[in-house]
Design an enzyme around this catalytic site. Structure first.
Site, mmCIF file in Angstrom:
data_model
loop_
_atom_site.group_PDB
_atom_site.id
_atom_site.type_symbol
_atom_site.label_atom_id
_atom_site.label_comp_id
_atom_site.label_asym_id
_atom_site.label_seq_id
_atom_site.Cartn_x
_atom_site.Cartn_y
_atom_site.Cartn_z
ATOM 1 N N SER A 1 -22.891 -28.187 41.759
ATOM 2 C CA SER A 1 -23.345 -28.541 43.102
ATOM 3 C C SER A 1 -22.587 -29.767 43.565
ATOM 4 O O SER A 1 -22.503 -30.767 42.837
ATOM 5 C CB SER A 1 -24.856 -28.819 43.094
ATOM 6 O OG SER A 1 -25.300 -29.197 44.385
ATOM 7 N N ASN B 1 -21.598 -25.053 46.296
ATOM 8 C CA ASN B 1 -22.227 -24.801 45.002
ATOM 9 C C ASN B 1 -22.009 -23.354 44.595
ATOM 10 O O ASN B 1 -21.857 -22.474 45.437
ATOM 11 C CB ASN B 1 -23.727 -25.158 45.014
ATOM 12 C CG ASN B 1 -24.563 -24.112 45.713
ATOM 13 O OD1 ASN B 1 -24.939 -23.096 45.139
ATOM 14 N ND2 ASN B 1 -24.850 -24.344 46.992
ATOM 15 N N THR B 2 -21.953 -23.140 43.291
ATOM 16 C CA THR B 2 -21.973 -21.794 42.730
ATOM 17 C C THR B 2 -22.875 -21.831 41.507
ATOM 18 O O THR B 2 -22.946 -22.851 40.816
ATOM 19 C CB THR B 2 -20.570 -21.293 42.331
ATOM 20 O OG1 THR B 2 -19.977 -22.212 41.397
ATOM 21 C CG2 THR B 2 -19.668 -21.150 43.548
ATOM 22 N N ARG B 3 -23.550 -20.738 41.241
ATOM 23 C CA ARG B 3 -24.539 -20.747 40.157
ATOM 24 C C ARG B 3 -24.786 -19.333 39.646
ATOM 25 O O ARG B 3 -24.545 -18.347 40.328
ATOM 26 C CB ARG B 3 -25.862 -21.345 40.646
ATOM 27 C CG ARG B 3 -26.476 -20.577 41.800
ATOM 28 C CD ARG B 3 -27.658 -21.286 42.428
ATOM 29 N NE ARG B 3 -28.163 -20.569 43.594
ATOM 30 C CZ ARG B 3 -27.670 -20.704 44.814
ATOM 31 N NH1 ARG B 3 -26.678 -21.542 45.046
ATOM 32 N NH2 ARG B 3 -28.165 -20.015 45.828
ATOM 33 N N GLY C 1 -38.544 -29.590 37.439
ATOM 34 C CA GLY C 1 -38.516 -30.775 36.593
ATOM 35 C C GLY C 1 -37.157 -31.336 36.287
ATOM 36 O O GLY C 1 -37.014 -32.132 35.346
ATOM 37 N N HIS D 1 -12.568 -21.837 57.276
ATOM 38 C CA HIS D 1 -13.077 -20.464 57.286
ATOM 39 C C HIS D 1 -12.025 -19.463 56.831
ATOM 40 O O HIS D 1 -12.357 -18.497 56.127
ATOM 41 C CB HIS D 1 -13.591 -20.115 58.679
ATOM 42 C CG HIS D 1 -14.983 -20.591 58.938
ATOM 43 N ND1 HIS D 1 -16.092 -19.848 58.619
ATOM 44 C CD2 HIS D 1 -15.456 -21.763 59.463
ATOM 45 C CE1 HIS D 1 -17.192 -20.520 58.944
ATOM 46 N NE2 HIS D 1 -16.830 -21.686 59.451
ATOM 47 N N HIS E 1 -20.159 -29.375 51.594
ATOM 48 C CA HIS E 1 -21.075 -28.968 50.519
ATOM 49 C C HIS E 1 -20.516 -27.713 49.862
ATOM 50 O O HIS E 1 -19.922 -26.856 50.528
ATOM 51 C CB HIS E 1 -22.465 -28.673 51.093
ATOM 52 C CG HIS E 1 -23.273 -27.717 50.254
ATOM 53 N ND1 HIS E 1 -23.352 -26.364 50.546
ATOM 54 C CD2 HIS E 1 -24.007 -27.902 49.146
ATOM 55 C CE1 HIS E 1 -24.120 -25.774 49.646
ATOM 56 N NE2 HIS E 1 -24.525 -26.673 48.790
ATOM 57 N N HIS F 1 -19.750 -37.161 51.298
ATOM 58 C CA HIS F 1 -19.885 -37.907 52.552
ATOM 59 C C HIS F 1 -18.719 -38.887 52.631
ATOM 60 O O HIS F 1 -18.484 -39.663 51.701
ATOM 61 C CB HIS F 1 -21.220 -38.658 52.592
ATOM 62 C CG HIS F 1 -22.415 -37.750 52.529
ATOM 63 N ND1 HIS F 1 -22.809 -36.981 53.592
ATOM 64 C CD2 HIS F 1 -23.294 -37.490 51.515
ATOM 65 C CE1 HIS F 1 -23.883 -36.284 53.260
ATOM 66 N NE2 HIS F 1 -24.197 -36.566 51.999
#
Length: 284
Positions: free
Chosen positions: A106, A122-124, A267, A154, A120, A110
């Site tokens: 992630s 992210n890959t998961r 958590g 793009h 931004h 800025h």
């Protein structure tokens, strides 16, 4: 599936390392005479369950005012609220078995210069005893938009999607336009990109290959924009525009972002979860 999970976690870690090196190299080329920024790396731990990760944050650099590039690999059992949310999304077996495993990267950047866009990515990969899927994407968040920057970002994502499906870019761009929208403001938080979740075509290798290409496209999509804008002159009015726009970003991440909610509900280290927040923001 154990081998696939290890393979995915290793790839996300490699991508994290590659981006950290590229961002520090950009700092070395950045404007000004101050010391170039460097990442501070902190291991993270997920509560009483298993796993953790690396929180890598740079503050006060020549180019980046604040940037985080986090990697994690976590496992355990979902809290009842998160389990119920997964079951409501139709995840097979989640109503009876709350075990899970997840890994990903992630990133949120800025920038010092208001003309350089925030970004931004992210890959998961997510696994439960009854299912697995991939998710992620990348979106550009300029406070001062340059159409040529938007077009480059793009087009790079379009090129990454093209080998995997003729409709991937259009589908996932539309999903990003919907997902990165701030309902209470009636506007998008930036100029979009792509977003996808729950990707399971039945072919793990194909879905993982697409997710790798999304991650690998990030640096070619973003670095040229940051490098082109990092030395551009700016004034107090530009800074004001930047700070107000960051307020939109903070509102979205705290109210709507799915990853923020999941990280806090399961958590994970709250500092790692909330590293996406800007260092300074302003509301009029």
């Amino acid at each position: 599936m154990l081998d696939q999970r290890r393979h995915a976690a290793s790839w996300f870690r490699e991508l994290r390392d590659r981006i950290v090196l590229a961002f520090e190299a950009l700092e070395d080329r950045g404007p000004g005479t101050g010391m170039p920024g460097r990442f501070v790396v902190t291991p993270t731990q997920r509560g009483e369950d298993g796993g953790g990760g690396l929180m890598s944050v740079m503050r006060g650099g020549r180019v980046f005012e604040k940037v985080g590039v986090n990697w994690s690999e976590v496992h355990g059992t979902l809290a009842p609220k998160a389990q119920a949310a997964m079951a409501a999304r139709g995840v097979p077996g989640m109503d009876t078995d709350p075990r899970f495993w997840a890994s990903g990267i992630s990133l949120v950047a800025h920038m010092q210069n208001p003309h350089a866009p925030a970004v931004h990515m992210n890959t998961r990969m997510f696994w439960t005893p009854g299912a697995w899927w991939f998710g992620g994407g990348s979106d550009l968040n300029p406070c001062i938009e340059y159409p040529e920057d938007t077009a480059h970002f793009h087009q790079t994502l379009r090129d990454a999607c093209a080998p995997h499906g003729s409709d991937y870019y259009d589908r996932f761009k539309a999903w990003a336009d919907e997902y990165f929208f701030i309902p209470h403001r009636g506007r998008a938080r930036g100029v979009g990109g792509i977003f996808y979740d729950d990707l399971n075509s039945g072919d793990w290798q194909a879905d993982f290959a697409f997710t790798r290409d999304v991650g690998a496209a990030f640096l070619p999509a973003f670095l040229p924009l940051a490098e082109a804008r990092m030395s551009q002159p700016w004034d107090d009015a530009d800074r004001e525009t930047q700070l107000v726009h960051r307020g939109l970003y903070a509102e979205y991440n705290l109210v709507y972002d799915r990853g923020t909610r999941f990280g806090l509900e399961t958590g994970h280290d709250p500092d790692a979860v909330l590293m996406s927040l800007p260092p300074l923001a302003k509301w009029t």
